[in-house]
Design an enzyme around this catalytic site. Structure first.
Site, PDB file in Angstrom:
ATOM      1  N   HIS A 194      46.478  69.524  42.732  1.00 61.28           N
ATOM      2  CA  HIS A 194      47.192  68.604  41.841  1.00 61.28           C
ATOM      3  C   HIS A 194      48.647  68.391  42.266  1.00 61.28           C
ATOM      4  CE1 HIS A 194      43.824  69.663  38.827  1.00 61.28           C
ATOM      5  NE2 HIS A 194      43.519  68.585  39.522  1.00 61.28           N
ATOM      6  N   HIS A 245      35.021  62.661  41.174  1.00 61.22           N
ATOM      7  CA  HIS A 245      34.455  63.836  40.486  1.00 61.22           C
ATOM      8  C   HIS A 245      35.488  64.284  39.447  1.00 61.22           C
ATOM      9  CE1 HIS A 245      32.300  63.667  44.299  1.00 61.22           C
ATOM     10  NE2 HIS A 245      31.353  64.444  43.794  1.00 61.22           N
ATOM     11  N   ASP A 279      27.076  58.962  39.749  1.00 54.51           N
ATOM     12  CA  ASP A 279      27.428  59.585  41.025  1.00 54.51           C
ATOM     13  C   ASP A 279      28.720  58.961  41.581  1.00 54.51           C
ATOM     14  OD1 ASP A 279      27.007  61.131  43.425  1.00 54.51           O
ATOM     15  OD2 ASP A 279      26.526  59.217  44.357  1.00 54.51           O
ATOM     16  N   ASP A 319      36.648  65.126  44.985  1.00 56.65           N
ATOM     17  CA  ASP A 319      36.821  66.541  44.637  1.00 56.65           C
ATOM     18  C   ASP A 319      35.489  67.125  44.140  1.00 56.65           C
ATOM     19  OD1 ASP A 319      37.871  68.997  43.873  1.00 56.65           O
ATOM     20  OD2 ASP A 319      38.693  68.233  41.986  1.00 56.65           O
TER      21      ASP A 319
HETATM   22  N1  SAM Z   1      38.614  66.579  39.886  1.00 59.36           N
HETATM   23  C1  SAM Z   1      38.627  67.493  38.749  1.00 59.36           C
HETATM   24  C2  SAM Z   1      40.043  67.990  38.556  1.00 59.36           C
HETATM   25  O1  SAM Z   1      40.805  68.063  39.542  1.00 59.36           O
HETATM   26  O2  SAM Z   1      40.412  68.281  37.419  1.00 59.36           O
HETATM   27  C3  SAM Z   1      37.675  68.654  38.951  1.00 59.36           C
HETATM   28  C4  SAM Z   1      36.317  68.240  39.388  1.00 59.36           C
HETATM   29  S1  SAM Z   1      35.172  69.553  39.588  1.00 59.36           S
HETATM   30  C5  SAM Z   1      35.680  70.351  41.025  1.00 59.36           C
HETATM   31  C6  SAM Z   1      33.758  68.677  40.136  1.00 59.36           C
HETATM   32  C7  SAM Z   1      33.114  67.815  39.034  1.00 59.36           C
HETATM   33  O3  SAM Z   1      32.189  66.921  39.659  1.00 59.36           O
HETATM   34  C8  SAM Z   1      32.323  68.589  38.003  1.00 59.36           C
HETATM   35  O4  SAM Z   1      32.758  68.228  36.728  1.00 59.36           O
HETATM   36  C9  SAM Z   1      30.866  68.121  38.225  1.00 59.36           C
HETATM   37  O5  SAM Z   1      30.134  68.023  37.018  1.00 59.36           O
HETATM   38  C10 SAM Z   1      31.071  66.767  38.820  1.00 59.36           C
HETATM   39  N2  SAM Z   1      30.000  66.255  39.700  1.00 59.36           N
HETATM   40  C11 SAM Z   1      29.090  66.949  40.435  1.00 59.36           C
HETATM   41  N3  SAM Z   1      28.375  66.104  41.205  1.00 59.36           N
HETATM   42  C12 SAM Z   1      28.870  64.855  40.971  1.00 59.36           C
HETATM   43  C13 SAM Z   1      28.575  63.560  41.485  1.00 59.36           C
HETATM   44  N4  SAM Z   1      27.610  63.375  42.412  1.00 59.36           N
HETATM   45  N5  SAM Z   1      29.291  62.505  41.030  1.00 59.36           N
HETATM   46  C14 SAM Z   1      30.264  62.664  40.087  1.00 59.36           C
HETATM   47  N6  SAM Z   1      30.579  63.876  39.555  1.00 59.36           N
HETATM   48  C15 SAM Z   1      29.892  64.949  39.995  1.00 59.36           C
END
Ligand code: SAM
Length: 282
Positions: free
Chosen positions: A19, A42, A146, A167
Site C-alpha cells: 500500500h 483482487h 474474475d 493482487d
Molecule cells: N487487494 C486487497 C488489498 O490490498 O487490500 C487484498 C486482496 S487479497 C490478497 C486477494 C483477494 O482476491 C481475496 O479477497 C480473494 O477472495 C480475491 N480473489 C481470488 N481470486 C480472484 C479472482 N479470480 N478474481 C477476483 N478476486 C479474486
C-alpha cells in the site's frame, strides 16, 4: 473453491509494503488533472476492523501496521511519503486508536477526484458482500467476478490514463502464469498503463514463475521492489517477504520507495532488507 480471506492477514508487513507503493504511484498520477481509471483486480473487503474474529486469530497486523502506528510521530518526520501515508491511515480511523486497516479499495477510493473512475473486482461472494457494504463514492464500480478476465474486458478504458493493481492470493500455483499472460495481453491493449503486481516471497520461490515469464516475454520498463524480512529457516514454508512489480513506474518512484523502506527496515530487525531495481531494464 476459494478459501483465502484477506482478513486473516490484514495490515501485515506485506500490506504495508504494497500500500505504500500503491499510495506513491497514485500520488504521482494525481499531480496531473487528466482523468484516471483505476482497476483493482483482487479487491478484498476494502476495510478491515482489527478486532474481527479472523484478524485477531493470527494478529499479523501486530508485526505490520501496528509497528508503524506506534512510531508514527518519529516516522512521519523521515520521508514525505511516510508522513502522508500515516496521515491517511489516521484518517481511516474512527477514533484516536488504530482500529481499522484500509485495503486497496480504500487507498484508491479516498483520493478519487470527480474525473476519475475506480473498478473493483472481487470473486468471493462473501468477500464481495463485505466490499458492497462499504460506503464508497458513486464513481466506484464493484463487480463480483474474475478480476483478470474483467481487466482484459475493460480495456481500452475511456480515460487517458489507466492504473491497475493485480493482487491475487496465489492460492493456486497456476495464478502466477495467469498473471503473466493477463499482464502481457493488458499491456498490448494499454501500452502506457501503470500496472502494479504484488507477489509473496516464499521459501519455495514460486514467484520465479512470474518473473521468468515476464522476462522471457521481453516486457520492458519494470521496476521491482522487494521487502525481505529474513532468510528462510530450514523447513519454513510461510511468507518471508513481499514483492511488487511496477510496469511503467512514475518518475522518481524508485527513490521515494527506497528512502521510505530504509526508514522502516529497523522496525523488522537487523535481518530485514529492501531491494529495488530496474528488473528488466529501463
Ligand atoms: N487487494 C486487497 C488489498 O490490498 O487490500 C487484498 C486482496 S487479497 C490478497 C486477494 C483477494 O482476491 C481475496 O479477497 C480473494 O477472495 C480475491 N480473489 C481470488 N481470486 C480472484 C479472482 N479470480 N478474481 C477476483 N478476486 C479474486
Amino acid at each position: 473453491m476459494l478459501s483465502y480471506q484477506h482478513a486473516y492477514h490484514a495490515g501485515n508487513f506485506a500490506d504495508v509494503h504494497k500500500h505504500l507503493v500503491l499510495y506513491s504511484v497514485a500520488d504521482h498520477l494525481l499531480r496531473k488533472k487528466s482523468p484516471i481509471t483505476y482497476i483493482d483486480t483482487h479487491a478484498g473487503r476494502g476495510l478491515y476492523p482489527l478486532d474481527a474474529d479472523e484478524t485477531t486469530r493470527l494478529q499479523e497486523y501486530r508485526d505490520g501496521v501496528a509497528r508503524l502506528w506506534e512510531e508514527r510521530e518519529r516516522l512521519s518526520a523521515t520521508t514525505p511519503l511516510l508522513s502522508d501515508w500515516l496521515m491517511a491511515l489516521v484518517g481511516a480511523q474512527q477514533g484516536s486508536g488504530l482500529a481499522h486497516y484500509p485495503g486497496s479499495p480504500w487507498w484508491l477510493s479516498h483520493r478519487l477526484r470527480e474525473q476519475d473512475r475506480l473498478r473493483l473486482f472481487e470473486l468471493h461472494p462473501a468477500e464481495h458482500g463485505h466490499l458492497a457494504d462499504q460506503a464508497l463514492s458513486s464513481a466506484v464500480q464493484r463487480i463480483q467476478g474474475d478480476g483478470l478476465a474483467g481487466l482484459l474486458k475493460a480495456l481500452p478504458v475511456k480515460t487517458p490514463r489507466l492504473c491497475v493493481l493485480i493482487d491475487p492470493s496465489y492460492e493456486r500455483k497456476a495464478e502466477y502464469e495467469e498473471v503473466v499472460s493477463t499482464l502481457l495481453s493488458a499491456m498490448r491493449k494499454a501500452r502506457h498503463a501503470v500496472v502494479m503486481v504484488w507477489y509473496p516471497l516464499l521459501p519455495a520461490g514460486r514467484h520465479q514463475t512470474l518473473l521468468e515469464g515476464l522476462r522471457d516475454a521481453g516486457l520492458r520498463k519494470i521496476w521491482r521492489s522487494e521487502l525481505r524480512l529474513r532468510e528462510p529457516q530450514e523447513g519454513e514454508r510461510g511468507m518471508i517477504g513481499s514483492g511488487m512489480l511496477v510496469v511503467n513506474p512514475p518518475w522518481g518512484l524508485d527513490a521515494r520507495i527506497a528512502e521510505s523502506m530504509d526508514a522502516l527496515l529497523p522496525l523488522w530487525g537487523s535481518t530485514a532488507r529492501h531491494h529495488g531495481d530496474w528488473w528488466v531494464g529501463e
